[in-house]
Design a protein around this motif. Structure first.
Motif, PDB file in Angstrom:
ATOM      1  N   SER A  35     -65.033 -10.908   1.050  1.00  0.00           N
ATOM      2  CA  SER A  35     -63.631 -11.308   0.944  1.00  0.00           C
ATOM      3  C   SER A  35     -63.487 -12.615   0.163  1.00  0.00           C
ATOM      4  O   SER A  35     -62.627 -12.728  -0.719  1.00  0.00           O
ATOM      5  N   GLU A  36     -64.329 -13.589   0.486  1.00  0.00           N
ATOM      6  CA  GLU A  36     -64.293 -14.877  -0.225  1.00  0.00           C
ATOM      7  C   GLU A  36     -64.592 -14.706  -1.711  1.00  0.00           C
ATOM      8  O   GLU A  36     -64.059 -15.438  -2.547  1.00  0.00           O
TER       9      GLU A  36
ATOM     10  N   LYS B 177     -63.690 -12.257  -3.362  1.00  0.00           N
ATOM     11  CA  LYS B 177     -62.627 -11.384  -3.876  1.00  0.00           C
ATOM     12  C   LYS B 177     -63.206 -10.067  -4.391  1.00  0.00           C
ATOM     13  O   LYS B 177     -62.806  -9.553  -5.454  1.00  0.00           O
ATOM     14  N   SER B 178     -64.143  -9.539  -3.621  1.00  0.00           N
ATOM     15  CA  SER B 178     -64.798  -8.283  -3.970  1.00  0.00           C
ATOM     16  C   SER B 178     -63.832  -7.115  -3.824  1.00  0.00           C
ATOM     17  O   SER B 178     -62.950  -7.121  -2.970  1.00  0.00           O
ATOM     18  N   ASP B 179     -64.027  -6.121  -4.655  1.00  0.00           N
ATOM     19  CA  ASP B 179     -63.227  -4.900  -4.574  1.00  0.00           C
ATOM     20  C   ASP B 179     -63.709  -3.982  -3.452  1.00  0.00           C
ATOM     21  O   ASP B 179     -62.990  -3.055  -3.084  1.00  0.00           O
TER      22      ASP B 179
END
Length: 163
Positions: free
Chosen positions: A36-37, A39-41
């Motif tokens: 999440s940090e 900003k993974s898909d």
């Protein structure tokens, strides 16, 4: 004599499995947070499936991945669908079974995997390695493999007495 040994050691193994279940939940949460940090898909579950396919030398079918992951084919298939949508994997013909394609990582998927591994998991693993050290890491890995073998042996049993 073996019965008495089993009875006295049982609380140890109950505690051990409680700790491991807690640890697995923590690892899953940490992985989700890292993704999440960054900003993974993809989610942790997709990451695991992508990692399995990326690691193997040969393309894998959904049942093979499910066996490696010790999970259901349906759970793997959901992640496969997402990874296909992102273009991170591609199906190829399975000469053994026409209805069950094999999956391999695409160049984009390999690049994405490498990027995440370096960007988020690399520094995190470096920190863990510094805290634990090589010797403790090797001992833990040996213990995990020993436990895996025990679980495989016990899984072959079909019946347990009920009281």
């Amino acid at each position: 004599m073996a019965e008495k040994k089993d009875i006295t050691e049982k609380p140890l193994f109950v505690s051990m499995f409680q700790e491991m279940f807690s640890l697995l939940s923590k690892l899953h949460r940490i992985s989700e947070d890292l993704l999440s940090e960054a900003k993974s898909d993809i989610t942790h579950s997709c990451w695991v499936i992508l990692s399995i396919i990326n690691r193997e030398q040969e393309a894998l079918s959904v049942p093979q991945i499910a066996e490696l992951r010790s999970t259901s084919r349906q759970a793997v298939q959901r992640q496969i669908c997402l990874l296909l949508e992102y273009g991170f994997i591609q199906p190829i013909d399975n000469p053994q079974n026409k209805r069950s394609p094999l999956y391999e990582v695409t160049e984009e998927g390999a690049s994405y995997h490498q990027s995440l591994a370096e960007k988020i998991y690399g520094p995190w693993l470096d920190d863990i390695a510094k805290i634990m050290g090589t010797e403790d890491g090797e001992n833990l890995l040996a213990s995990i493999r020993q436990l895996d073998e025990a679980l495989n042996t016990v899984a072959k049993k079909t019946e347990y007495p009920t009281k």
